[in-house]
Design a protein around this motif. Structure first.
Motif: not given
Length: 129
Positions: A46-63
């Motif tokens: 399951e994917g949990v989270s990700c972050i862009s190379s600069s750290g400026g963008r992030t995303r999270y799984a709803d869980s």
């Protein structure tokens, strides 16, 4: 040799916290988007989270939204996953993964939790009383 090494896993009680680290060797993380994934016994990854190379963008799984925070310190060549308010259902092996930074934010968003090139060996997180 490109390598990712996760650390920081362990046994924690429900409601507790852990901070996972993903350290890179053999390459510089500055140019890579990073994802955190997990796999519990008998379940699909399951994917949990990700972050862009600069750290400026992030995303999270709803869980995990509102409980987990992804961050990075490019000077230390390390990405972190701060996990708070842990639940038994968070128990899993946690992996970090890297991919050369996606060219646009739209692609970063769409590919946040898939299409990674390099993977670590994982660290076990167990949430239990």
């Amino acid at each position: 040799q490109l390598q990712l090494v996760e650390s920081g896993g362990g046994l924690v009680q429900p409601g507790g916290s852990l901070r996972l680290a993903c350290a890179a060797s053999g390459f510089t993380l500055d140019y890579y988007d990073i994802g955190w994934f997990r796999q519990a016994p008998g379940k699909e990854r399951e994917g949990v989270s990700c972050i862009s190379s600069s750290g400026g963008r992030t995303r999270y799984a709803d869980s995990v939204k509102g409980r987990f925070t992804i961050s990075r310190d490019n000077a230390k060549n390390t990405v972190y996953l701060q996990m708070n308010s842990l639940k038994p259902e968070d128990t899993a092996v946690y992996y970090c993964a890297a991919v050369p930074r996606r060219p646009t934010y739209v692609i970063f968003q769409a590919m946040c939790l898939r299409g990674y090139d390099y993977w670590g060996q994982g660290t076990q997180v167990t949430v239990s009383s």
